[in-house]
Motif scaffolding. Structure first.
Motif, PDB file in Angstrom:
ATOM      1  N   ALA A 274      15.287  -3.340  29.088  1.00 53.29           N
ATOM      2  CA  ALA A 274      16.129  -4.003  30.381  1.00 53.29           C
ATOM      3  C   ALA A 274      17.380  -4.877  29.541  1.00 53.29           C
ATOM      4  CB  ALA A 274      15.367  -5.789  30.631  1.00 53.29           C
ATOM      5  N   PHE A 275      18.813  -4.832  30.268  1.00 54.18           N
ATOM      6  CA  PHE A 275      19.741  -5.076  29.611  1.00 54.18           C
ATOM      7  C   PHE A 275      20.496  -5.851  30.807  1.00 54.18           C
ATOM      8  CE2 PHE A 275      20.093  -0.748  31.791  1.00 54.18           C
ATOM      9  CZ  PHE A 275      21.306  -0.704  32.375  1.00 54.18           C
ATOM     10  N   ILE A 276      21.781  -6.310  29.225  1.00 49.18           N
ATOM     11  CA  ILE A 276      22.450  -6.717  30.985  1.00 49.18           C
ATOM     12  C   ILE A 276      23.833  -6.505  29.593  1.00 49.18           C
ATOM     13  CG2 ILE A 276      24.130  -9.514  31.292  1.00 49.18           C
ATOM     14  CD1 ILE A 276      21.085 -10.828  31.313  1.00 49.18           C
ATOM     15  N   LEU A 277      24.913  -6.019  30.642  1.00 50.44           N
ATOM     16  CA  LEU A 277      25.921  -5.505  29.483  1.00 50.44           C
ATOM     17  C   LEU A 277      27.337  -6.291  30.492  1.00 50.44           C
ATOM     18  CD1 LEU A 277      25.109  -1.731  29.672  1.00 50.44           C
ATOM     19  CD2 LEU A 277      24.790  -3.529  27.645  1.00 50.44           C
ATOM     20  N   LEU A 278      28.283  -7.075  30.213  1.00 53.38           N
ATOM     21  CA  LEU A 278      28.784  -7.501  30.314  1.00 53.38           C
ATOM     22  C   LEU A 278      30.637  -7.213  30.788  1.00 53.38           C
ATOM     23  CD1 LEU A 278      28.499 -11.249  28.994  1.00 53.38           C
ATOM     24  CD2 LEU A 278      27.630 -10.494  30.982  1.00 53.38           C
ATOM     25  N   ASP A 279      31.730  -7.458  30.688  1.00 50.76           N
ATOM     26  CA  ASP A 279      33.115  -6.605  31.046  1.00 50.76           C
ATOM     27  C   ASP A 279      32.900  -6.373  29.651  1.00 50.76           C
ATOM     28  OD1 ASP A 279      33.040  -7.482  34.241  1.00 50.76           O
ATOM     29  OD2 ASP A 279      34.073  -9.364  33.002  1.00 50.76           O
ATOM     30  N   ARG A 280      34.135  -4.479  30.487  1.00 49.76           N
ATOM     31  CA  ARG A 280      34.118  -3.794  29.509  1.00 49.76           C
ATOM     32  C   ARG A 280      35.315  -4.199  28.902  1.00 49.76           C
ATOM     33  NH1 ARG A 280      33.368   2.847  30.536  1.00 49.76           N
ATOM     34  NH2 ARG A 280      35.198   2.677  28.854  1.00 49.76           N
TER      35      ARG A 280
ATOM     36  N   ASN B 137      25.484  -4.236  17.540  1.00 51.35           N
ATOM     37  CA  ASN B 137      26.220  -6.731  18.279  1.00 51.35           C
ATOM     38  C   ASN B 137      26.610  -6.433  19.164  1.00 51.35           C
ATOM     39  OD1 ASN B 137      26.188  -9.056  17.885  1.00 51.35           O
ATOM     40  ND2 ASN B 137      28.397  -8.716  17.729  1.00 51.35           N
ATOM     41  N   ARG B 138      27.611  -4.968  19.619  1.00 47.69           N
ATOM     42  CA  ARG B 138      28.455  -5.135  21.010  1.00 47.69           C
ATOM     43  C   ARG B 138      28.011  -3.822  21.661  1.00 47.69           C
ATOM     44  NH1 ARG B 138      32.321  -9.128  22.237  1.00 47.69           N
ATOM     45  NH2 ARG B 138      33.530  -7.190  22.821  1.00 47.69           N
ATOM     46  N   MET B 139      27.847  -3.646  22.644  1.00 44.34           N
ATOM     47  CA  MET B 139      28.061  -1.733  23.401  1.00 44.34           C
ATOM     48  C   MET B 139      29.242  -1.036  23.008  1.00 44.34           C
ATOM     49  SD  MET B 139      25.702  -0.029  25.171  1.00 44.34           S
ATOM     50  CE  MET B 139      26.388   1.641  26.062  1.00 44.34           C
TER      51      MET B 139
ATOM     52  N   LEU C 100      32.939 -10.240  39.938  1.00 43.24           N
ATOM     53  CA  LEU C 100      32.299  -8.790  39.139  1.00 43.24           C
ATOM     54  C   LEU C 100      32.076  -9.413  37.417  1.00 43.24           C
ATOM     55  CD1 LEU C 100      30.512  -6.442  38.925  1.00 43.24           C
ATOM     56  CD2 LEU C 100      32.695  -5.627  39.299  1.00 43.24           C
ATOM     57  N   ARG C 101      31.010  -9.936  37.053  1.00 43.45           N
ATOM     58  CA  ARG C 101      31.085  -9.760  35.506  1.00 43.45           C
ATOM     59  C   ARG C 101      30.528  -8.770  34.725  1.00 43.45           C
ATOM     60  NH1 ARG C 101      31.756 -15.222  34.457  1.00 43.45           N
ATOM     61  NH2 ARG C 101      32.153 -14.667  32.644  1.00 43.45           N
ATOM     62  N   GLY C 102      29.940  -7.448  35.344  1.00 47.15           N
ATOM     63  CA  GLY C 102      29.563  -6.362  34.415  1.00 47.15           C
ATOM     64  C   GLY C 102      28.224  -6.332  34.929  1.00 47.15           C
ATOM     65  N   ILE C 103      27.048  -5.287  34.144  1.00 44.16           N
ATOM     66  CA  ILE C 103      26.607  -4.837  35.423  1.00 44.16           C
ATOM     67  C   ILE C 103      25.419  -4.905  34.415  1.00 44.16           C
ATOM     68  CG2 ILE C 103      27.211  -2.716  35.623  1.00 44.16           C
ATOM     69  CD1 ILE C 103      25.254  -1.671  32.841  1.00 44.16           C
ATOM     70  N   ILE C 104      23.253  -5.251  35.106  1.00 45.25           N
ATOM     71  CA  ILE C 104      22.097  -5.413  35.164  1.00 45.25           C
ATOM     72  C   ILE C 104      21.499  -4.521  35.207  1.00 45.25           C
ATOM     73  CG2 ILE C 104      21.817  -6.766  37.493  1.00 45.25           C
ATOM     74  CD1 ILE C 104      19.864  -9.038  35.143  1.00 45.25           C
ATOM     75  N   GLY C 105      20.689  -4.003  34.664  1.00 46.61           N
ATOM     76  CA  GLY C 105      19.238  -2.846  34.659  1.00 46.61           C
ATOM     77  C   GLY C 105      18.520  -2.894  33.650  1.00 46.61           C
ATOM     78  N   VAL C 106      17.283  -1.624  33.872  1.00 46.25           N
ATOM     79  CA  VAL C 106      16.281  -1.130  33.912  1.00 46.25           C
ATOM     80  C   VAL C 106      16.361   0.050  33.222  1.00 46.25           C
ATOM     81  CG1 VAL C 106      15.010  -3.014  34.192  1.00 46.25           C
ATOM     82  CG2 VAL C 106      15.372  -0.729  35.513  1.00 46.25           C
TER      83      VAL C 106
END
Length: 883
Positions: free
Chosen positions: A117-123, A171-173, A229-235
């Motif tokens: 599971a992940f949360i990725l905020l704005d690039r 540390n970061r994507m 819009l702040r990013g994406i969330i998913g699995v």
């Protein structure tokens, strides 16, 4: 008994064979009727239909299960996303946010039963803040979180939560071209709606980092509480974990190909395999190629895969998973569950039924053959015994035909005995009749079952054999066939089955041999008179009576044939010779001495080049010579120089007591590979000859083919016929030759009827095509070696035919008119509807007053007279007694 039956050689005409075949055919028909019911009664078709339905049912059941996992379990992110969205600060995000949502992300991972599971905020350029957790074995949940690994995020959070960092931890994507789609695609669709469930996106398998395992993801846009819009969330679902939901033994117990996941994106219809399971599947299917599918069962979506690495057919049942709703951004992207089975697995039950049926038919046939042979043996045994008795008899003795016990066959034997007596008597009478005719014909028969040869009485006389030699040959087949081969060693050229019996004597025989089933029959006839007569006719036809050299026509045919077969690596030359001073000798001493001069010249010319030459007399004082097969030009020049050096030895004493040597001028043309016809080559050699007579009389001049001048000077560019200028040159020579030989010469002028109207209606291009067609008709109708055909004007042709009398000319003209009309070249302006030709001709023995210009004018006048009579007419110019 069985052994005796099997010892018989198969004879397709025997009763044994035919009765056996009949029994076998009856058994096959019976077996086919009984065993054909499964096929024609629909049993096999129903069995195949059931097999295909079972294949579809298994695939659809597996698809329903997989679809339930993907839509009802793995993609249930929305409940957790709302809580995470509410915790998003409106200002800049730091580690405290990720620490506050850590438990929510773990809860989402556990609830969805996924591998990550992940949360990725704005690039921020190619990076973004992230929290990414992974569970390598989702089925074994450890509520202490000891089974979790941090993939992305702060190490301080990992330390506080007591979970290890993964070996790929960052540390970061960091985004690359290979891993950015799972973020960019759902993120780019966020402007369409705030209902994030409609924006959920399933990615195809990819790797997050280099050397990481393959995964597929379900991701959707992440909004904060202000709907920003702040990013994406998913699995994440690892490919290894996904594969556990595609068991290969679901379709077949052993060596099953199982299932694969196929995908086609927006704008494409072909399906590409994106997730494959098992080594066997990967060996058979090329993951880099779209599947090439051939429809097998439309109702059940079953296809054969054409581009596999298997020699067997692989069948695929395709069922769409249906991950996206209608009217959502990704509705045109489709995922498919594809079940695969090899043909031998899918149709194993059907093949087993077929094998049983085939074995049953084969067993029936074998039993029928065996039974038929046994029954036939007892039926044919008496007949076979009779045949053996007849076959073992001596050929010159009669045999008693014993009864077989079968009424019909015994009646036939009696009829055969009577017929045999009558046939023997007829053969004796025929042999006596042949002997009485005293016709030299002999016959022989060679039988496969005997070493003795049968010959007629005339055989010995024809071949002049003594009794001892004949008796030896007819007793031994090998000696006889060896003698026949000796007789046939010297075949006569251009004759069918004719041989010269003795090379030292003129005795010729014709041997005709006919091969039959068990014998060879031959007839030998003496044909000496026939062959000698033909040879005499050939000599009169092909040889000049004075010099015994080839005449004009024969030498042309032989040279043309030799040039066509010439070795291009060898050197060839064509020489024209002209006898100097012949006219002076004729005028001074008479034609007798002129003939003597010609024969002496012919004898001298015969020595040039030995066997590598073809020599002939073209006219009174002209000879043509082809030297061929030489290895170098120097060898030909040496032969020519030796010839001219030897002319002084050929002295002739004339009636006035003078002694004069031969004087001969020549023109030598080197013949290269360029394809020119005989007349063109002769024309250029003739030019060299006359250059020699004018500048170097009594010797020769050599030269090369002037191809450009030749093509421009003698040929019409459209039709390929001779042109008008060269026609005059050739016609002057033919007039001179006819004057000397006192022979007829015929000149035709031909004109295309209403040709101007043809051009006006159809155009110049069609007009040119018409002229070419007519030229081909003239070439086919007038094709003797000495005949000349030329294009004389736009639509006029001229033909020069040496030796043709008026009656023959009239017949030739009518044949040409008919041949042109039969071409059926459409001519709408003509009353005939087709193109036609009108002819005028003059036929005479030229005198010293006639020249080419005058004779062409006479032929043209005849043409004008013919045109006044109407279309496709012919008219002769009549020579008056005073002209």
């Amino acid at each position: 008994m069985i052994w005796n039956i099997l010892k018989f050689r198969i004879d397709r005409k025997s009763i044994l064979f035919r009765v056996t075949v009949l029994v076998v055919i009856l058994v096959i028909i019976q077996s086919s009727v009984l065993l054909g019911f499964p096929y024609f009664g629909g049993v096999m078709g129903q069995a195949i239909d059931n097999t295909m339905r079972s294949f579809m049912d298994k695939t659809q059941n597996r698809n329903a299960y997989l679809k339930g996992e993907m839509k009802n379990s793995w993609s249930q992110v929305a409940p957790y996303m709302q809580r995470i969205s509410n915790k998003l600060p409106t200002e800049q995000v730091d580690d405290s946010f990720f620490e506050s949502v850590f438990d929510d992300l773990v809860g989402m991972l556990r609830a969805t039963k996924t591998s990550g599971a992940f949360i990725l905020l704005d690039r921020e350029g190619s990076e973004s803040p992230a929290l990414y957790l992974r569970d390598y074995e989702p089925r074994l949940n450890d509520f202490s979180n000891k089974d979790l690994y941090m993939i992305l995020g702060s190490s301080a959070i990992a330390k506080e939560k007591k979970i290890p960092l993964d070996r790929f931890w960052k540390n970061r994507m960091e985004y690359t071209s290979e891993n950015k789609d799972f973020f960019d695609i759902p993120y780019s669709k966020a402007s369409l709606t705030f209902n994030t469930e409609l924006l959920g996106y399933w990615s195809t398998p990819f790797t997050l980092f280099q050397n990481d395992m393959q995964i597929l993801t379900y991701s959707m846009p992440l909004f904060d509480s202000n709907r920003k819009l702040r990013g994406i969330i998913g699995v994440e679902i690892s490919v290894n974990y996904f594969s556990k939901f595609l068991p290969s033994n679901d379709l077949h117990d052993k060596d099953s190909l199982g299932y694969l996941i196929g995908y086609h994106g927006e704008g494409t219809q072909s399906i590409k395999p994106v997730l494959m399971v098992g080594a066997l599947q990967k060996r058979m299917i090329n993951q880099k190629e779209d599947l090439n599918l051939l429809e097998v069962d439309k109702d059940r979506n079953i296809f054969s895969i054409e581009n596999t690495n298997s020699e067997e057919t692989i069948y695929a049942c395709i069922d769409q998973i249906g991950l996206y709703k209608v009217n959502t951004p990704f509705e045109n992207e489709s995922w498919y569950l594809i079940g695969m089975m090899r043909e031998d697995h899918l149709l194993s039950y059907i093949n087993k039924i077929k094998s049983i049926l085939e074995i049953s038919i084969l067993a029936s046939i074998i039993m029928a053959i065996f039974g038929g042979i046994v029954i036939s043996y007892f039926f044919t045994k008496p007949i076979a015994r009779l045949a053996k008795r007849v076959g073992d008899r001596e050929h010159d003795k009669s045999v008693e035909l014993l009864a077989t016990g079968f009424t019909e066959i015994d009646g036939l034997l009696g009829a055969i005995e009577s017929a045999n007596v009558r046939l023997t008597e007829s053969a004796v009478r025929l042999s006596k009749i042949i002997d009485l005719t005293d016709f030299p014909i002999g016959a022989f028969e060679i039988r496969d079952d005997s070493d003795r040869i049968f010959v007629t009485e005339q055989f010995q006389t024809i071949l002049e054999l003594d009794d001892h030699r004949l008796n030896r040959m007819i007793q031994k087949k090998d000696l006889f066939t060896e003698y026949l081969s000796h007789l046939m060693k010297s075949p006569v050229r251009d004759e069918d089955s004719v041989y010269k019996m003795d090379l030292d004597h003129d005795k010729y025989i014709r041997i005709k041999i006919v091969e039959e089933d068990k014998s060879t029959i031959g007839v030998i006839v003496v044909v000496s008179d026939e062959i000698l007569g033909k040879n005499l006719i050939k000599e009169e036809r092909d040889y000049d009576p004075l010099t015994k050299l080839l005449n004009r026509k024969a030498v042309q045919l032989k040279i043309e044939k030799t040039l066509a077969q010439a070795d291009p690596k060898k050197i060839t030359a064509l020489i024209m010779f002209d006898l100097d001073n012949l006219k002076i000798i004729n005028d001074s001493f008479g034609h007798k001495w002129g003939d003597s001069y010609i024969k002496s010249a012919a004898a001298a010319l015969s020595g040039i080049g030995n066997s590598s030459h073809i020599l002939g007399r073209r006219s009174g004082d002209e000879f043509v010579l082809l030297l061929h097969g030489f290895s170098s030009r120097e060898a030909i020049l040496t032969a020519m120089n030796d010839f001219y050096a030897s002319l002084d030895q050929h002295q002739i004493t004339y009636p006035d007591g003078s002694l004069k040597a031969l004087s001969i001028s020549g023109g030598l043309l080197w013949v290269d590979r360029v394809s020119l016809d005989y007349e063109e080559l002769l024309h250029q050699a003739d030019q060299l000859l006359y250059a020699a007579k004018n500048n170097k009389k009594g010797f020769y001049i050599e030269g090369h083919i002037d191809h450009q001048v030749e093509l421009l000077s003698i040929r019409d560019s459209l039709t390929g016929l001779y042109n008008q200028a060269f026609l005059k040159e050739l016609l002057d020579k033919e007039i001179a030759r006819s004057q000397r030989d006192k022979s007829y010469l015929t000149i035709f002028m031909a004109d295309v009827d209403l040709f101007k109207l043809f051009n006006e209606r159809l155009g110049m291009h069609q007009g040119d095509t018409c002229l070419i067609e007519i030229a081909s008709v003239l070439n086919a109708s007038v094709n003797r070696p000495n005949d000349i055909i030329a294009r004389f004007g736009d639509d006029e042709y001229c033909m020069v035919l040496p030796g043709v009398l008026p009656d023959g000319a009239l017949k030739i003209g009518y044949n040409i008119i008919e041949a042109v009309e039969n071409k059926k070249i459409s001519h709408e302006a003509s009353p005939l509807g087709v193109v036609s030709l009108t002819l005028g001709f003059v036929s005479l023995i030229p005198t010293g007053d006639h020249d080419s210009h005058e004779l062409i004018l006479k032929a043209e006048q005849a043409l004008l007279n013919a045109k006044t009579k109407g279309l496709k007419s012919i008219q002769e110019y009549l020579i008056s007694s005073t002209s």
